[in-house]
Design an enzyme around this catalytic site. Structure first.
Site, short mmCIF file in Angstrom:
data_model
loop_
_atom_site.label_atom_id
_atom_site.label_comp_id
_atom_site.label_asym_id
_atom_site.label_seq_id
_atom_site.Cartn_x
_atom_site.Cartn_y
_atom_site.Cartn_z
N ASP A 200 0.33 -1.47 0.25
CA ASP A 200 -0.05 -0.03 0.07
C ASP A 200 0.80 1.18 0.17
O ASP A 200 2.10 0.77 0.43
CB ASP A 200 -0.52 -0.01 1.22
CG ASP A 200 -1.80 -1.15 1.17
OD1 ASP A 200 -2.17 -1.60 0.07
OD2 ASP A 200 -2.00 -1.67 2.50
N1 URA Z 1 -1.60 -5.92 3.97
C1 URA Z 1 -1.42 -4.76 3.95
O1 URA Z 1 -2.72 -4.71 4.13
N2 URA Z 1 -1.41 -3.71 3.47
C2 URA Z 1 0.03 -4.33 2.53
O2 URA Z 1 0.81 -2.96 2.08
C3 URA Z 1 0.39 -5.86 2.64
C4 URA Z 1 -0.44 -6.18 3.44
#
Ligand code: URA
Length: 241
Positions: free
Chosen positions: A105
């Protein structure tokens, strides 16, 4: 090498995007084994002679990069709102058209692999290859033992149930009402870790991926990257469970 569509082969070789390659094919710029090809169904591999405007096409050197992704960068090669993307962090020494394997993310930091090797990327992202990924999450509140167990056993989220995970509370901060938790998962659904903690009533305040299979961030600082060694690539190709 498995035969793939001509436009995909061209895109992977860095000629142009897949869409642009289709246009080049349709308008008669591309020859396969000395014959102009204008239809889209043709499949090719390394053994075929491919020419674009009479120039033989050389496949791009395969590149495998391990990046320490900072927060505030999008896991993509392009953003329609012109925000910073992970490939903006690559120096001029990376001329190959690498792209991220999976995603972190915008507000997640940590270990991200990039490559221009489509087969390698598909292999690692295929649900059959349960690559272990370990994250450190700062969560709101304290995790009850029964919730920890639920997370470890597998928890029902929207559209899927997570497979077994390993969860360890590393520390608790009662002043800030937060905990640091290490979690190892095997899949890579969008926002999976955040959704898992949400499902047991804890908001993730900060998230970082510490490891991917046997790879760690050792020796790297945020925003920097290194090439994987041949041995590491070979190990990852074997990854299967
Ligand atoms: N899980 C999440 O919630 N975000 C990420 O970036 C990776 C795994």
């Amino acid at each position: 090498m498995e035969k793939i569509r001509l436009q995909k082969f061209m895109a992977e070789a860095g000629v142009a995007s897949r869409r642009k390659s289709e246009e080049m094919i349709a308008s008669g710029h591309v020859k396969v084994n000395n014959k102009v090809v204008t239809e889209m169904g043709v499949k090719v591999d390394d053994r075929d002679k491919i020419e674009v405007d009479g120039m033989p096409l050389q496949e791009e050197k395969k590149r495998y990069i391990l990046m320490y992704k900072p927060r505030g960068v999008i896991t993509a090669v392009k953003d329609d709102k012109d925000r910073k993307v992970v490939t903006d962090l690559l120096d001029a020494d990376v001329q190959e058209r690498v792209y991220p394997i999976g995603r972190l993310d915008y507000d997640t930091s940590g270990l991200l692999l990039l490559t221009n090797d489509g087969e390698f990327a598909n292999h690692l992202m295929h649900p059959r290859y349960h690559v272990e990924k370990t994250y450190i999450a700062k969560i709101e509140g304290f995790l009850a033992t029964e919730d920890l167990k639920k997370l470890e056993k597998g928890i029902k989220l929207k559209g899927y149930t997570t497979s077994k995970s390993r969860v360890k509370v590393m520390s608790k901060d009662s002043k800030r009402n937060s905990s640091i938790v290490r979690i190892t998962i095997h899949e890579g659904h969008n926002h999976q870790v955040k959704n898992m903690f949400d499902a047991v009533g804890h908001k993730v305040e900060k998230l970082s991926r510490e490891s991917y299979s046997f790879l760690t961030l050792e020796g790297l600082v945020s925003g920097k990257y290194r090439d994987l060694t041949r041995q590491e690539v070979a190990e990852l190709k074997k990854e299967e469970r």
